[in-house]
Design a protein around this motif. Structure first.
Motif, PDB file in Angstrom:
ATOM      1  N   HIS A  39       0.800  -1.288   0.060  1.00 28.62           N
ATOM      2  CA  HIS A  39       0.159  -0.079   0.038  1.00 28.62           C
ATOM      3  C   HIS A  39       0.652   1.128   0.042  1.00 28.62           C
ATOM      4  O   HIS A  39       0.585   2.257  -0.932  1.00 28.62           O
ATOM      5  CB  HIS A  39      -0.788  -0.028   1.350  1.00 28.62           C
ATOM      6  N   GLU A  40       1.766   1.270   0.855  1.00 30.37           N
ATOM      7  CA  GLU A  40       2.424   2.639   1.186  1.00 30.37           C
ATOM      8  C   GLU A  40       3.575   2.743  -0.203  1.00 30.37           C
ATOM      9  O   GLU A  40       3.601   3.853  -0.481  1.00 30.37           O
ATOM     10  CB  GLU A  40       3.204   2.470   2.531  1.00 30.37           C
TER      11      GLU A  40
ATOM     12  N   ASN B 160      -5.430   3.654  -4.898  1.00 31.24           N
ATOM     13  CA  ASN B 160      -4.110   2.989  -4.433  1.00 31.24           C
ATOM     14  C   ASN B 160      -4.733   1.421  -3.883  1.00 31.24           C
ATOM     15  O   ASN B 160      -3.942   0.582  -4.072  1.00 31.24           O
ATOM     16  CB  ASN B 160      -3.447   3.675  -3.412  1.00 31.24           C
TER      17      ASN B 160
HETATM   18 ZN   LIG Z   1      -2.747   5.014   2.233  1.00 30.53          ZN
END
Ligand SMILES: [Zn+2]
Length: 510
Positions: free
Chosen positions: A174-175, A200
């Motif tokens: 995710h990041e 995202n």
């Molecule tokens: Zn996020």
């Protein structure tokens, strides 16, 4: 302090000054290692370094272009590993910084997860334009250009649960993914949280599934795919079917919304996943999604730019989809309302008799016709069950004999069963009707009626079905791919679900 290791956004411009000879050698190896990370600083070295504190100083110089923010991490406790990832024609470095407390989890999976993410996101969007992506072991998840901070720590003995392992891999995916949204596709996070978190989280789901496929040893016993938390349609049902007083449209400022995680992450990610898998298909969706990211990289898109690009790149009218999923709090609920079974006959039915009488016509004034009689209705006769279509309706037989050649006749199908199936849509959202028909011989067939079926009637839709096999059951959305919030109306005949109380009563009786 001179004994610290440091990495952050940008090119390290004085590597020769801050690296030891050993580190330089290992770094060169890492730039050629495409399958697994190489340690630049080992755990044994970090354990020695952390025992003392240097009073000397050392300066690390980083320089970056095309970034909207920056971050760095520095510690004498850091273990540091890296590997190379081929992205298009270029090599990108996947990097991790972690303390010994993160092991064995971090050494095993952090850099592998970064590398996997770079490949998946580059495939779904554009080639990662920066030269590195760093994952730092931290108490929470947070993103910056080229560097992000991620949670996930084993206990003091180095043991960890699946929840810790997949939580860590997912937060890294995710990041790192935030490099694309919003660091490069530069939307306004404060105004439209879903444009970075939602998009995202959608690509994160695709990347997680890739990670599971590419790293089967990361999966736990019995798992056939990566256990994604957000993305699958059925996971959003509790939220979308919940109390409407605490649900806001996705098109709401993130700071002012209820249930932030579901509103800005889970629901938009699921909406895009359903759009890809169930509405548009992967080819068309992926082409349009890539077009959006390429058009808006290093620019400032607003929601309309996303909606319009997805439509004009695909030539697919999606107004109805954006309206329902992004501007309302409606949910999906589609069911089978009624199934009628018919037989064909040449005997005039009551409807045509009334029709003729109203117009002052005799039955003999009418041309030869075929009539449908509903099973169980007053006009229905048991004998119809035994005859074929042509036995029951000689008119059809005559027509076929007069109008088709023998060869054509031999190729005609003779359906035995006729149905009229009525679907209902108590939910406000529009979806294709995905139906599984099961026949008496045990076989089944899946049909998808496109969402446009609801174009002129938003609450009911009917399908006439001619079949040579008897239908014994019908199920709407059999694979739970539409986020239908109430499946109690999805089956014919109705599936009776026993309540907890009835189950208890039966137990007591027995
Ligand atoms: Zn996020």
């Amino acid at each position: 302090p001179a004994d610290h290791i440091l990495d952050g956004t940008g090119y390290l411009t004085n590597r020769e000054e801050v690296f030891t000879k050993d580190m330089m050698k290992r770094f060169k190896q890492a730039t050629k290692s495409y399958d697994k990370p190489v340690e630049i600083v080992t755990q044994a070295e970090a354990e020695v370094t952390e025992k003392s504190k240097s009073t000397e100083k050392k300066t690390w110089k980083l320089s970056a272009q095309m970034v909207r923010d920056f971050g760095f991490a520095t510690s004498r406790k850091f273990i540091w590993d890296m590997m190379a990832v081929k992205i298009g024609e270029r090599d990108v470095m996947a990097v991790s910084l972690y303390s010994k407390e993160g092991n064995p989890l971090w050494g095993q999976w952090s850099t592998m997860a970064v590398a996997s993410t770079l490949k998946s996101y580059s495939r779904m969007t554009f080639d990662y334009p920066y030269h590195k992506a760093i994952s730092v072991h931290a108490p929470m998840g947070m993103e910056y250009p080229m560097i992000c901070y991620n949670f996930g720590r084993p206990d003091a003995e180095g043991n960890y649960s699946d929840r810790t392992k997949f939580g860590m891999i997912s937060v890294i995916i995710h990041e790192v993914g935030h490099n694309w949204f919003p660091m490069i596709v530069n939307s306004d996070e404060r105004q439209w949280t879903w444009m970075d978190e939602g998009l995202n989280t959608f690509v994160q789901y695709v990347a997680e599934q890739d990670f599971g496929e590419w790293n089967p040893t990361a999966l736990s016993a019995g798992m056939t795919q990566y256990p994604s938390r957000r993305g699958p349609a059925k996971n959003i049902v509790p939220y979308m079917g919940g109390d409407q007083d605490f649900i806001a449209p996705i098109m709401t400022k993130g700071l002012n919304t209820y249930q932030f995680g579901n509103n800005a992450y889970g629901k938009p990610a699921t909406a895009l996943n359903i759009l890809r898998e169930t509405i548009m298909g992967r080819d068309l969706f992926d082409y349009s999604f890539r077009e959006y990211t390429e058009r808006w990289m290093f620019k400032h898109p607003t929601p309309e730019d996303f909606f319009r690009t997805m439509e004009d790149a695909s030539a697919f009218d999606l107004d109805w989809y954006w309206r329902g999923w992004f501007f309302t709090t409606d949910y999906v609920d589609i069911g089978v309302k009624e199934v009628k079974k018919f037989y064909a006959t040449s005997e005039p039915n009551q409807w045509i008799k009334d029709f003729a009488a109203q117009r002052g016509m005799e039955m003999s004034d009418l041309p030869p016709l075929v009539y449908m009689v509903e099973e169980g209705s007053e006009e229905f006769e048991e004998s119809l069950r035994n005859g074929t279509l042509l036995d029951n309706a000689p008119t059809v037989k005559e027509y076929i004999m007069d109008n088709f050649s023998e060869k054509e006749r031999s190729e005609l199908k003779q359906p035995k069963y006729f149905y009229n199936v009525t679907f209902e849509k108590p939910g406000g959202l529009v979806m294709p009707i995905i139906v599984e028909y099961t026949y008496k011989d045990g076989t089944s067939k899946k049909e998808t009626y496109p969402a446009q079926i609801w174009r002129l009637n938003d609450s009911e839709a009917s399908k006439a079905i001619a079949s040579d096999k008897e239908i014994v059951s019908i199920k709407v959305d059999p694979d739970l791919e539409t986020a239908d919030i109430d499946t109690s109306n999805n089956s014919w005949p109705k599936e009776i679900k026993q309540s907890q109380f009835d189950k208890f009563k039966n137990q007591v009786k027995n």
